[in-house]
Design an enzyme around this catalytic site. Sequence first.
Site, PDB file in Angstrom:
ATOM      1  N   CYS A   1       0.537  -1.726  -0.113  1.00  2.60           N
ATOM      2  CA  CYS A   1      -0.342   0.343   0.075  1.00  2.60           C
ATOM      3  C   CYS A   1       0.500   1.125  -0.259  1.00  2.60           C
ATOM      4  O   CYS A   1       1.954   1.169   0.306  1.00  2.60           O
ATOM      5  CB  CYS A   1      -0.824  -0.099   1.781  1.00  2.60           C
ATOM      6  SG  CYS A   1      -2.429  -1.168   1.382  1.00  2.60           S
TER       7      CYS A   1
ATOM      8  N   CYS B   1      -3.760   0.708  -3.088  1.00  7.53           N
ATOM      9  CA  CYS B   1      -4.161   1.230  -1.593  1.00  7.53           C
ATOM     10  C   CYS B   1      -3.984   2.137  -0.826  1.00  7.53           C
ATOM     11  O   CYS B   1      -1.956   2.035  -1.659  1.00  7.53           O
ATOM     12  CB  CYS B   1      -4.842  -0.809  -1.353  1.00  7.53           C
ATOM     13  SG  CYS B   1      -2.460  -1.917  -0.415  1.00  7.53           S
TER      14      CYS B   1
END
Length: 310
Positions: free
Chosen positions: A130, A212
Amino acid sequence: MSDHRFSSVPTEEEPGCCHLSRKVKVCLCVLLCVLLCVLVAVAVVVGVLMWPRATPPRAWNGTGSTPHFSEIVLGRCFTYTQLLRPELGHADCGQIGKAFTNAFLSKDPCHSSEQDYQLLLKLTSQTIPCHSSVFWSKSTQLAHLYTRVRQDMFTLEDTLIGYIADGLNWCGDAGSYEMNYQSCPHWRKDCINNPVSVFWDTVSKRFAENACGEVQVVLNGSVSNTFDKNSTFGRVEIHNLHPGKVSVLKAWVMHDIGGVYSYHTCSSPIIDDLKFILSKRNISFTCEDDYRPIKFLQCVKSPEDSSCRK
């Protein structure tokens, strides 16, 4: 009665019709061999003439397949999995190369589909941390220069599948098991559903779906279409970011140095179009002109430019 005895008089046996001289037999054998050879030669010629000939691949308006495509794919796969990202050393490069070519060989190059590449996507599955995804539009060199320095950041071309295919071209033909090295469909002049265009749309979609946290996009403020709704970013990637996974998209609007300063900045209406699309998808948006770390990289190449002295 007198006992008459007849002496046997040897008579010369008349030669039969099938008893040939040695010379005649040799001549007949030679003649038969010659005749047999002639018949075989005729049969071969007739067979070649009557054998169905392979239909030459159709001529397209795009560049043909990259020479040594399979070897390049295999070599890049091993380089990436064994040297660049050894944590992916378990990947089966042989199967990856086979899945890649099977996705388009012996198929109509104007009817490629996302389904064709599903096995390849499965074999090249990779987890990107992420906050590490970097998208780009009209700014490929700057984006890749940045991730080359920041190796904890990833553009699509920094992933296994993107690294393998970057810069390559490929296509086959429905009537052949061979690649077409002469020409391939041009996305605009021939058909949009060609193997290369469908591939990049497919892998770009997965790259966006897997993003993400905070994600970044490098945009080119020195061109008129800084945000292009018809680009891969504007058409595919931005619409496949998951609002539940992506908290914010940070746009970095970069400008060329040593030339025209800018067409667009973060305050331009064209950037508002991007902001509007994201707001409709419940994704926050921030924008920064000439993001400083990338600006430094530009100045390394042109340190004397006036914009680098500020």
